[in-house]
Scaffold this active site. Structure first.
Site, PDB file in Angstrom:
ATOM      1  N   GLY A   7       0.957  -1.231  -0.022  1.00 50.52           N
ATOM      2  CA  GLY A   7       0.080  -0.218  -0.042  1.00 50.52           C
ATOM      3  C   GLY A   7       0.838   1.133   0.125  1.00 50.52           C
ATOM      4  N   GLY A   9      -0.225   4.678   0.160  1.00 52.36           N
ATOM      5  CA  GLY A   9      -1.084   5.632   0.403  1.00 52.36           C
ATOM      6  C   GLY A   9      -0.130   6.623   1.559  1.00 52.36           C
ATOM      7  N   GLU A 167     -17.833  18.113   2.177  1.00 51.27           N
ATOM      8  CA  GLU A 167     -17.290  18.745   1.310  1.00 51.27           C
ATOM      9  C   GLU A 167     -17.994  18.606  -0.169  1.00 51.27           C
ATOM     10  OE1 GLU A 167     -12.987  18.968   3.607  1.00 51.27           O
ATOM     11  OE2 GLU A 167     -13.294  17.389   2.056  1.00 51.27           O
ATOM     12  N   ALA A 315      -5.609  11.103   7.761  1.00 57.45           N
ATOM     13  CA  ALA A 315      -4.523  11.269   7.219  1.00 57.45           C
ATOM     14  C   ALA A 315      -3.212  11.341   8.375  1.00 57.45           C
ATOM     15  CB  ALA A 315      -4.190  12.325   6.301  1.00 57.45           C
TER      16      ALA A 315
END
Length: 420
Positions: A7, A9, A167, A315
């Site tokens: 991964g 990310g 958003e 995050a």
């Protein structure tokens, strides 16, 4: 030390970057895509305010010239812990240490019709599908003679009142205000409704009450119909069914309501906890394993004093866990004691529309809204992009959108179905 990261990310890429040029350490990063993408901005790709290349970057270009970092394109099929080996869709890899940084995927809470018919909002592929779907439905609406059918094409239901749902709802409302009637004159006499629904009693539930109230007020002023304490229970035949018995007819259900981690063959079932997240110790080593680690959204760590129910799937947690694990690998290589992970909460934020955002800071405890919060949101997201090229392209697109109240990126680009 051969480290394999699954991964690329926030967690996986920051781990790999931190191990750059470390003597005695070789890193192979495996990902099903050949690019990294900035997940917090995919909704802007989905609403055609950014192009995909503004928030993505090829792994191989990023790793070029970095001798101890290597990229491998592939899907993980199975882990064989007894042989320190993983089976990929295109071969095998040996490891000394294996790190899962696979993030999370969309969860539909077992609702198969929702899974089949809703528009997810998790990957760059999802964003492109959403953009194409919304644009195609607008084109269909311009030639549709049936008023009810046209209303379904123009009605949008966003499920999920977290940052993504807020958003995307705000962005769609801005588009309706500044673009829809200008470019789609055929629709000037037809109402277009945007609904934001959530099962909680407030939007942005992890944030402060002030942020929740500011967000509700701003979205309402933009014309978004907010329905709280309302859960989606089914979506079939262009009808969204809610737990309170209400229904909304629409061809556009955008799903931003939940995520779940992934389960991998070869990892003991005892190693999984809530939300299918791998349980880890204070050093992010997966429980009931010897040399397998997990970081970011795919893990749940219950050892942090201030986060005894696990860290939020955001995050900053992924980035900080990636950096801490990288430092621990360096310490391992030097036979020094490891450092447990402690999350430093830097705050949370969400953008609502032009000149509208909310920001909460924990230390000192502060709340901002409006234009100043909007500037903070823009700055933080710009500096968080992976390369200067991404930052410049995104800033340029944002400036055009700010002054023109528009973008010229609304193209329906369909990939060749033969490509697999």
């Amino acid at each position: 030390m051969e480290i394999v990261i699954i991964g690329g990310g926030f967690a996986g890429l920051n781990l790999a970057k931190e191990l750059l040029n470390q003597k005695g350490i070789h890193v192979t990063l495996v990902d099903k895509n050949n690019y990294n993408f900035f997940a917090p901005l995919i909704y802007q790709v989905a609403t055609a305010f950014l192009e995909p290349s503004s928030i993505s970057y090829p792994f191989r270009k990023f790793f070029a010239g970095k001798k101890n970092l290597q990229f491998r394109l592939g899907n993980l099929l199975k882990v064989n812990p007894s042989e320190n080996k993983i089976i990929l869709s295109n071969g095998e890899l040996q490891y000394d240490y294996l790190v899962f940084a696979t993030g999370a995927e969309t969860s539909y809470f077992g609702m198969e019709n929702v899974k089949k018919n809703a528009i997810p909002m998790k990957t760059l592929n999802d964003a492109i599908v959403m953009r194409n779907t919304l644009l195609k439905n607008l084109e269909k609406a311009t030639i549709c003679k049936d008023i009810r059918e046209r209303r379904k094409l123009l009605t949008i239901v966003v499920a999920g009142g977290g940052p993504t749902g807020v958003e995307v709802s705000g962005m769609l409302a801005e588009m309706r205000k500044n673009i829809l009637l200008k470019e789609y004159q055929e629709l000037s006499t037809t109402a277009s409704n945007i609904y934001l629904v959530d099962g909680a009693n407030a939007l942005l539930s992890p944030m402060s009450k002030a942020s929740q109230e500011d967000t509700l007020e701003a979205l309402t002023k933009l014309g978004v119909v907010v329905k709280l304490n309302t859960t989606v229970v089914d979506y079939i035949d262009d009808t969204v069914y809610f737990g309170n018995g209400e229904t909304i007819q629409t061809k556009n259900l955008i799903w931003a309501a939940g995520v779940s981690a992934k389960v991998f063959e070869g990892i003991p079932s005892e190693s999984y906890g809530r939300g299918k997240r791998m349980t880890t110790d204070a050093f992010n080593k997966v429980n009931d394993t010897k040399n397998i680690f997990a970081i970011g959204d795919t893990c749940i760590q219950l050892t942090d004093t201030y986060f005894q129910n696990g860290h939020p799937q955001v995050a900053q947690v992924a980035i900080q866990q990636g950096l801490n694990l990288a430092n621990n690998f360096k310490l391992m290589n030097q036979n020094k004691p490891l450092k447990p992970f402690k999350y430093n909460d830097k705050g949370s934020m969400a953008i609502i529309g032009k000149n509208k955002a909310v920001v909460d800071l924990p230390k000192p405890k502060m709340h901002f809204n409006g234009f100043f919060a909007w500037i903070i949101w823009l700055f933080i997201h710009l500096i968080s992009l992976i390369t200067y090229r991404n930052r410049v392209k995104t800033f340029f697109n944002w400036m055009i959108a700010y002054f023109a109240k528009d973008q010229s990126l609304r193209m329906i680009i369909r990939p060749d179905k033969k490509i697999k």
